[in-house]
Design a protein around this motif. Sequence first.
Motif, PDB file in Angstrom:
ATOM      1  N   ILE A   1       0.834  -1.213   0.000  1.00 27.60           N
ATOM      2  CA  ILE A   1       0.000   0.000   0.000  1.00 27.60           C
ATOM      3  C   ILE A   1       0.865   1.258   0.000  1.00 27.60           C
ATOM      4  CG2 ILE A   1      -1.692   1.308   1.357  1.00 27.60           C
ATOM      5  CD1 ILE A   1      -2.674  -1.412   2.438  1.00 27.60           C
ATOM      6  N   GLU A   2       1.998   1.199   0.741  1.00 29.71           N
ATOM      7  CA  GLU A   2       2.858   2.369   0.918  1.00 29.71           C
ATOM      8  C   GLU A   2       4.025   2.417  -0.066  1.00 29.71           C
ATOM      9  OE1 GLU A   2       2.274   4.875   2.855  1.00 29.71           O
ATOM     10  OE2 GLU A   2       0.501   4.003   3.809  1.00 29.71           O
TER      11      GLU A   2
ATOM     12  N   GLU B   1      -6.551 -13.943 -11.039  1.00 34.70           N
ATOM     13  CA  GLU B   1      -6.494 -12.633 -11.687  1.00 34.70           C
ATOM     14  C   GLU B   1      -7.196 -11.568 -10.854  1.00 34.70           C
ATOM     15  OE1 GLU B   1      -7.950 -10.379 -15.801  1.00 34.70           O
ATOM     16  OE2 GLU B   1      -7.781 -12.579 -15.757  1.00 34.70           O
ATOM     17  N   LYS B   2      -8.347 -11.923 -10.313  1.00 30.43           N
ATOM     18  CA  LYS B   2      -9.106 -10.976  -9.491  1.00 30.43           C
ATOM     19  C   LYS B   2      -8.313 -10.572  -8.247  1.00 30.43           C
ATOM     20  CE  LYS B   2     -13.633 -10.443  -7.252  1.00 30.43           C
ATOM     21  NZ  LYS B   2     -14.919 -11.123  -6.938  1.00 30.43           N
ATOM     22  N   LYS B   3      -7.666 -11.542  -7.604  1.00 26.80           N
ATOM     23  CA  LYS B   3      -6.900 -11.270  -6.395  1.00 26.80           C
ATOM     24  C   LYS B   3      -5.702 -10.382  -6.694  1.00 26.80           C
ATOM     25  CE  LYS B   3      -5.272 -11.554  -2.231  1.00 26.80           C
ATOM     26  NZ  LYS B   3      -5.919 -10.835  -1.103  1.00 26.80           N
ATOM     27  N   ILE B   4      -4.953 -10.724  -7.730  1.00 26.13           N
ATOM     28  CA  ILE B   4      -3.747  -9.974  -8.072  1.00 26.13           C
ATOM     29  C   ILE B   4      -4.080  -8.528  -8.431  1.00 26.13           C
ATOM     30  CG2 ILE B   4      -2.059  -9.743  -9.942  1.00 26.13           C
ATOM     31  CD1 ILE B   4      -1.161 -11.531  -7.666  1.00 26.13           C
ATOM     32  N   LYS B   5      -5.141  -8.325  -9.195  1.00 23.39           N
ATOM     33  CA  LYS B   5      -5.542  -6.965  -9.552  1.00 23.39           C
ATOM     34  C   LYS B   5      -5.965  -6.174  -8.311  1.00 23.39           C
ATOM     35  CE  LYS B   5      -7.035  -7.715 -14.349  1.00 23.39           C
ATOM     36  NZ  LYS B   5      -8.194  -7.745 -15.277  1.00 23.39           N
TER      37      LYS B   5
ATOM     38  N   ALA C   1      -2.963  -4.777  -6.521  1.00 26.45           N
ATOM     39  CA  ALA C   1      -2.394  -3.609  -7.205  1.00 26.45           C
ATOM     40  C   ALA C   1      -3.218  -2.355  -6.934  1.00 26.45           C
ATOM     41  CB  ALA C   1      -2.307  -3.877  -8.706  1.00 26.45           C
ATOM     42  N   TYR C   2      -4.531  -2.488  -6.900  1.00 26.12           N
ATOM     43  CA  TYR C   2      -5.403  -1.328  -6.713  1.00 26.12           C
ATOM     44  C   TYR C   2      -5.316  -0.731  -5.309  1.00 26.12           C
ATOM     45  CZ  TYR C   2      -7.614  -2.168 -11.243  1.00 26.12           C
ATOM     46  OH  TYR C   2      -7.845  -2.319 -12.577  1.00 26.12           O
ATOM     47  N   THR C   3      -4.719  -1.464  -4.349  1.00 24.16           N
ATOM     48  CA  THR C   3      -4.592  -0.913  -2.989  1.00 24.16           C
ATOM     49  C   THR C   3      -3.447   0.086  -2.877  1.00 24.16           C
ATOM     50  OG1 THR C   3      -3.076  -2.671  -2.222  1.00 24.16           O
ATOM     51  CG2 THR C   3      -5.449  -3.065  -1.970  1.00 24.16           C
ATOM     52  N   ILE C   4      -2.536   0.106  -3.840  1.00 19.38           N
ATOM     53  CA  ILE C   4      -1.372   0.997  -3.781  1.00 19.38           C
ATOM     54  C   ILE C   4      -1.820   2.450  -3.870  1.00 19.38           C
ATOM     55  CG2 ILE C   4       0.813   1.625  -4.897  1.00 19.38           C
ATOM     56  CD1 ILE C   4       0.915  -1.267  -5.992  1.00 19.38           C
ATOM     57  N   LYS C   5      -1.351   3.256  -2.965  1.00 14.21           N
ATOM     58  CA  LYS C   5      -1.777   4.654  -2.905  1.00 14.21           C
ATOM     59  C   LYS C   5      -1.182   5.488  -4.036  1.00 14.21           C
ATOM     60  CE  LYS C   5      -2.291   4.778   2.147  1.00 14.21           C
ATOM     61  NZ  LYS C   5      -1.759   5.383   3.395  1.00 14.21           N
ATOM     62  N   ASP C   6       0.105   5.310  -4.285  1.00 15.82           N
ATOM     63  CA  ASP C   6       0.782   6.110  -5.293  1.00 15.82           C
ATOM     64  C   ASP C   6       0.311   5.697  -6.693  1.00 15.82           C
ATOM     65  OD1 ASP C   6       3.453   7.936  -5.669  1.00 15.82           O
ATOM     66  OD2 ASP C   6       3.248   6.469  -7.282  1.00 15.82           O
ATOM     67  N   GLU C   7      -0.214   6.655  -7.460  1.00 20.75           N
ATOM     68  CA  GLU C   7      -0.805   6.353  -8.756  1.00 20.75           C
ATOM     69  C   GLU C   7       0.224   5.855  -9.779  1.00 20.75           C
ATOM     70  OE1 GLU C   7      -3.973   6.186  -9.547  1.00 20.75           O
ATOM     71  OE2 GLU C   7      -4.526   6.735  -7.504  1.00 20.75           O
TER      72      GLU C   7
ATOM     73  N   LYS D   1       1.195   2.279  -8.800  1.00 19.96           N
ATOM     74  CA  LYS D   1       0.018   1.448  -9.070  1.00 19.96           C
ATOM     75  C   LYS D   1      -0.058   1.106 -10.562  1.00 19.96           C
ATOM     76  CE  LYS D   1      -3.882   2.705  -7.227  1.00 19.96           C
ATOM     77  NZ  LYS D   1      -5.144   3.452  -6.986  1.00 19.96           N
ATOM     78  N   LYS D   2       0.185   2.115 -11.402  1.00 17.13           N
ATOM     79  CA  LYS D   2       0.110   1.936 -12.855  1.00 17.13           C
ATOM     80  C   LYS D   2       1.085   0.853 -13.332  1.00 17.13           C
ATOM     81  CE  LYS D   2       1.350   4.446 -17.082  1.00 17.13           C
ATOM     82  NZ  LYS D   2       1.814   5.742 -17.635  1.00 17.13           N
ATOM     83  N   TYR D   3       2.332   0.925 -12.876  1.00 14.90           N
ATOM     84  CA  TYR D   3       3.349   0.004 -13.401  1.00 14.90           C
ATOM     85  C   TYR D   3       3.307  -1.376 -12.747  1.00 14.90           C
ATOM     86  CZ  TYR D   3       5.127   3.905 -16.058  1.00 14.90           C
ATOM     87  OH  TYR D   3       5.235   4.940 -16.953  1.00 14.90           O
TER      88      TYR D   3
END
Length: 360
Positions: free
Chosen positions: A234-235, A299-303, A306-312, A315-317
């Motif tokens: 997340i951080e 796939e659902k879990k892995i995505k 990634a979506y929990t990451i705060k920094d956009e 998160k993108k990469y």
Amino acid sequence: MGKIIQKIIKLMPLVLFFMLIFVDREDKMQVFGFLFLLFTYTIILVSRILYAKKVWHKEFNDENYAKDESILKMKDLIKKFDKKDINNSGIFYHDEKKQKYINRFRDRIIFPINNISGDVIAIGGRAIKENNYLAKYINSPETQFFKKGSNLYNLDKSRKISNKADEVYLVEGYMDVIGLYKNNIKNVVANLGTALTPKQISILNQYFNKIIICFDGDESGYKAALRAAENSIIELKPEKKIYFLFLPNKQDPDSYVKEFGKDKFLEFSNQNTIEIHKFIFNHYYKGMDDNPSSKAIFEKKIKSVAYTIKDEYIKKYVLDYYLDEIAKLSPNLNSNRNSKYSQNKNTKSLKSTQKYYNET
């Protein structure tokens, strides 16, 4: 509230000193013999490792100790604190039946837990005798000034060398910290008996650019590492890195450095760390079965991770990395998509492109 907290923090060193002076000669020989088997004299002094006598509160009121000058001075000091202060320190609990305060750390080696300024705000205790009815390790309960998820053991010392060390080792327990510290690896901290929190990662990010999480190599250590990874990602930030290190043969940092030494530990660390997003991906990939339902859950879990990451940007990469890896699970589907795309794509000639360029 602030004044009350400061008052209780001032009480903590006094209580620790009591725990030390009320150990009799016979116990001192046994306890310090045990301590020197585990630590060196320097480590004992630097970490302020003590021992909590089981009946120290009785000896405090014993007539044989009444004329001891140090105890008389300590009695005068302790009078400045009322029972509520002592109770709020977290070192004692009140026995309702016996109507008295009991030292919750009796018969344990004491590891003072400091805040970032070096003030003692809590205590960790390790039993020195095997007992199936008692936990081997315990910590102070949470108080007004001690929150387990917001503090780290040894951070007050390790942060002072952050200008020399770019990375910090995050381990599970006091013994791991002291084991590495004893071998001159001083950039090390430990979480405090609970799951690693985003807050603790955020605090470490203030002082270090690289966090290497190295928990015990057994099954429980691996599970703790996975929880830590999902909480820590997340951080994740562009300028900060988080890695995981798993030691061989189910060893922990203390046992590994004790057997192989500092150089081998650092060498193994340099060659075997894995980035946090890859560790998480690999874990769930290994648990996936070769069927559509299992792949969909994966796939659902892995995505979702990634979506929990705060920094956009991160998160993108991270998401892009995951999508690339997920695409490999359906090569035929992706191959068809690519061929259709190439067939339908209207490619302009060089002349038409030049003409468009000149006109615009």
